[in-house]
Scaffold this active site. Structure first.
Site, PDB file in Angstrom:
ATOM      1  N   GLU A   6      58.848  20.491 -19.181  1.00 56.95           N
ATOM      2  CA  GLU A   6      58.215  21.730 -19.170  1.00 56.95           C
ATOM      3  C   GLU A   6      57.108  21.851 -18.404  1.00 56.95           C
ATOM      4  O   GLU A   6      56.641  22.664 -17.644  1.00 56.95           O
ATOM      5  CB  GLU A   6      57.575  22.232 -20.664  1.00 56.95           C
ATOM      6  CG  GLU A   6      56.953  23.491 -20.688  1.00 56.95           C
ATOM      7  CD  GLU A   6      56.473  23.915 -22.043  1.00 56.95           C
ATOM      8  OE1 GLU A   6      56.718  23.373 -23.132  1.00 56.95           O
ATOM      9  OE2 GLU A   6      55.072  24.446 -22.090  1.00 56.95           O
ATOM     10  N   CYS A  40      51.961  28.162 -27.998  1.00 50.24           N
ATOM     11  CA  CYS A  40      52.862  28.926 -28.959  1.00 50.24           C
ATOM     12  C   CYS A  40      52.477  28.221 -30.412  1.00 50.24           C
ATOM     13  O   CYS A  40      52.548  26.705 -30.454  1.00 50.24           O
ATOM     14  CB  CYS A  40      54.417  28.537 -28.778  1.00 50.24           C
ATOM     15  SG  CYS A  40      55.537  29.063 -29.929  1.00 50.24           S
ATOM     16  N   SER A  50      64.217  22.312 -31.986  1.00 53.79           N
ATOM     17  CA  SER A  50      65.528  22.197 -31.072  1.00 53.79           C
ATOM     18  C   SER A  50      66.873  21.798 -32.305  1.00 53.79           C
ATOM     19  O   SER A  50      67.691  21.480 -31.674  1.00 53.79           O
ATOM     20  CB  SER A  50      65.253  21.367 -29.923  1.00 53.79           C
ATOM     21  OG  SER A  50      64.843  20.131 -30.252  1.00 53.79           O
ATOM     22  N   ASN A  79      58.588  17.360 -29.778  1.00 54.31           N
ATOM     23  CA  ASN A  79      57.976  18.029 -31.154  1.00 54.31           C
ATOM     24  C   ASN A  79      58.619  17.530 -32.124  1.00 54.31           C
ATOM     25  O   ASN A  79      57.917  17.119 -33.265  1.00 54.31           O
ATOM     26  CB  ASN A  79      58.238  19.566 -31.017  1.00 54.31           C
ATOM     27  CG  ASN A  79      59.471  19.885 -31.361  1.00 54.31           C
ATOM     28  OD1 ASN A  79      59.881  20.058 -32.597  1.00 54.31           O
ATOM     29  ND2 ASN A  79      60.345  20.164 -30.665  1.00 54.31           N
ATOM     30  N   HIS A  85      56.650  15.755 -19.109  1.00 51.27           N
ATOM     31  CA  HIS A  85      57.559  16.332 -19.949  1.00 51.27           C
ATOM     32  C   HIS A  85      58.220  17.721 -18.926  1.00 51.27           C
ATOM     33  O   HIS A  85      57.426  18.032 -17.938  1.00 51.27           O
ATOM     34  CB  HIS A  85      56.842  17.363 -21.064  1.00 51.27           C
ATOM     35  CG  HIS A  85      57.847  17.750 -22.131  1.00 51.27           C
ATOM     36  ND1 HIS A  85      58.284  19.045 -21.842  1.00 51.27           N
ATOM     37  CD2 HIS A  85      58.174  17.445 -23.372  1.00 51.27           C
ATOM     38  CE1 HIS A  85      59.046  19.488 -22.784  1.00 51.27           C
ATOM     39  NE2 HIS A  85      58.749  18.580 -23.561  1.00 51.27           N
ATOM     40  N   CYS A  99      62.976  27.635 -33.074  1.00 51.73           N
ATOM     41  CA  CYS A  99      61.704  28.246 -32.912  1.00 51.73           C
ATOM     42  C   CYS A  99      62.421  29.424 -31.986  1.00 51.73           C
ATOM     43  O   CYS A  99      63.640  29.350 -31.626  1.00 51.73           O
ATOM     44  CB  CYS A  99      60.819  27.844 -32.084  1.00 51.73           C
ATOM     45  SG  CYS A  99      61.276  27.093 -30.410  1.00 51.73           S
ATOM     46  N   HIS A 130      63.243  24.769 -21.516  1.00 50.69           N
ATOM     47  CA  HIS A 130      61.786  24.469 -20.957  1.00 50.69           C
ATOM     48  C   HIS A 130      61.578  24.776 -19.528  1.00 50.69           C
ATOM     49  O   HIS A 130      60.494  24.622 -19.029  1.00 50.69           O
ATOM     50  CB  HIS A 130      61.961  22.696 -20.932  1.00 50.69           C
ATOM     51  CG  HIS A 130      61.768  22.033 -22.379  1.00 50.69           C
ATOM     52  ND1 HIS A 130      62.974  21.084 -22.671  1.00 50.69           N
ATOM     53  CD2 HIS A 130      61.146  22.222 -23.229  1.00 50.69           C
ATOM     54  CE1 HIS A 130      62.795  20.817 -23.970  1.00 50.69           C
ATOM     55  NE2 HIS A 130      61.622  21.399 -24.375  1.00 50.69           N
TER      56      HIS A 130
END
Lengths: 282, 282
Positions: free
Chosen positions: B124, B188, B260, B218, B122, B12, B72
């Site tokens: 992030e 996003c 990723s 993801n 996570h 991404c 992240h």
């Protein structure tokens, strides 16, 4: 007949305050006006008129004296005109409505496009909307909000009598429209609490009497929700409108009243029902 | 066999940017570190290690040189520690994640209690949360948000990879909790778009190959949504993990990859599938 009066029947906080301020102003000397009807009760408006308080459609009709701002609030321009004419102002705007007006003004100033959840034809909404200095939209439901254009920053404010579900639907639609959504929860739960109690009451009586102005949106809605559960529901403004035939075969009567219905009108209705009951027996 | 590669397979925007910055830093002289794995791809991390870039678990393990902040993001304290140690900083935090961090900081400063919609484990989310200077809660779904206490002003920010439906559920629950709700739509849509395309692909092939780190949330989710539609879905990290028996009787193969997953790994998988196909025929 057993008559059950709803606990939440009649004046809400904002209407009680507005009516008190209006009668207080009427007791003083000098010319006194209200800008639009003080509340949606023709009987209260008539009683104030008997005390010399005139209802104006336009602030320019007054040149001196005291002007009372009605519970639903007025447009920002009208208030400014009253100020610039040096009229003495008694602001009887419901404090919850006032908050909604202030939120719209501050959202506009902070660069948000404003979405007001409500009925575009209602004077409260027309007043709230007037405080926007940027873009403002009135939407009645989520489907209408879904048709709004994309906006960078969206501010959402609700008419104080809207349902929480409707606010959620509009917020959900707005979430897909912008990068930032700022929501003020301006709903007063008096309307919802009153409706819930009325529904519970309608479920256990044979006949429902709903008292309140035929021009009062919350009273009309109250009568509607009761009618859906109990077809023998009657919306009246005064005791004189009670029809004795409504009570034939009735064992339990439920009575409730809208937010703008004064206690004296409720008492008159209760007295008249008791009279009809005595006539039935006699 | 026909092999169909998803248009949205692989890097991404944020991962592409982070990887580019990391390889650029690795090309320069001096000690270079990443704080945590730069992205959730063990193969990319290994390639950087071969170029001399070390992965640190703690900023205090570095005394000089360049430190690369992973895509992240990291906790505010870690970034501050890197600054105070006079390390050269290459901030490869995804710009969308950075926005979420900034919104949390500004909401806290403006007196909002902050609700972060995401997975508390996570990195992030741990980074985003660290930017709050007041109260902050992490909720995974609407049901968790419904258990939050009442708050006067609520700020809502989402982990960038959350689903829009989940954000709506949390906002709906928060609307009942406070007088003001301010929501930043920090999701996003790359994740949603990738998943939708993968689902469409899974519906028209006999076998799906999903490429990406086993530590990549993801990619795992991508494999899950494909598996639900097509049990013959396989999550792999590298071409060497492909099993020729998976393709027995298969006419169409779909291939996609997580955010990723670098292009070189996808190309190796495509080459290996072509090889297996030739062996099948031969």
């Amino acid at each position: 007949m057993e008559v059950i009066l709803a606990k939440q029947a009649g004046f809400c906080f904002g209407v009680k305050r507005a009516t008190h301020l209006a009668f207080e102003a009427a007791d003083r000397k000098g010319e006194t006006y209200t800008l639009g009807p003080i509340i949606h009760s023709p009987q209260v408006v008539q009683r104030l008129e008997e005390m010399g308080v005139k209802v104006l459609g336009d602030v320019n009709e007054a040149d001196a004296g005291t002007i009372i701002i009605r519970s639903h609030g007025v447009a920002a321009e009208e208030l400014e005109a009253a100020v610039s004419k040096n009229l003495e102002i008694v602001d009887a705007t419901c404090p919850f409505v006032k908050k909604a007006q202030e939120h719209v003004a501050s959202l506009s100033q902070a660069g948000y496009d404003v979405v007001v959840v409500g009925d575009a034809d209602h004077p409260e909404v027309q007043g709230i909307v007037s405080y926007a200095t940027g873009k403002v939209y009135v939407v009645g439901c989520g489907d209408e909000a879904a048709k709004l254009p994309r906006m960078a920053k969206i501010g959402v404010v609700a008419q104080t009598t809207q349902s929480f579900e409707n606010l959620k639907d509009v917020v959900n639609a707005c979430l897909a429209k912008g990068g930032e959504i700022r929501v003020y929860h301006t709903i007063c739960d008096a309307t919802a609490v009153r409706q819930e109690e009325a529904k519970a009451l309608a479920g256990k009586v044979d006949c429902m009497i709903v008292i309140g102005g035929f021009n009062s949106a919350n009273t009309k809605r109250l009568a509607e929700v009761c009618s859906e559960l109990l077809p023998r529901t009657h919306h009246i403004e005064t005791a004189s409108q009670l029809d004795p035939t409504w009570f034939s075969g009735v064992e339990k009567v439920g009575v409730t009243a809208g937010a703008s219905t004064p206690k004296w009108l409720i008492d008159e209705v209760l007295d008249r029902i008791a009279e009809i009951d005595r006539e039935k027996i006699g």
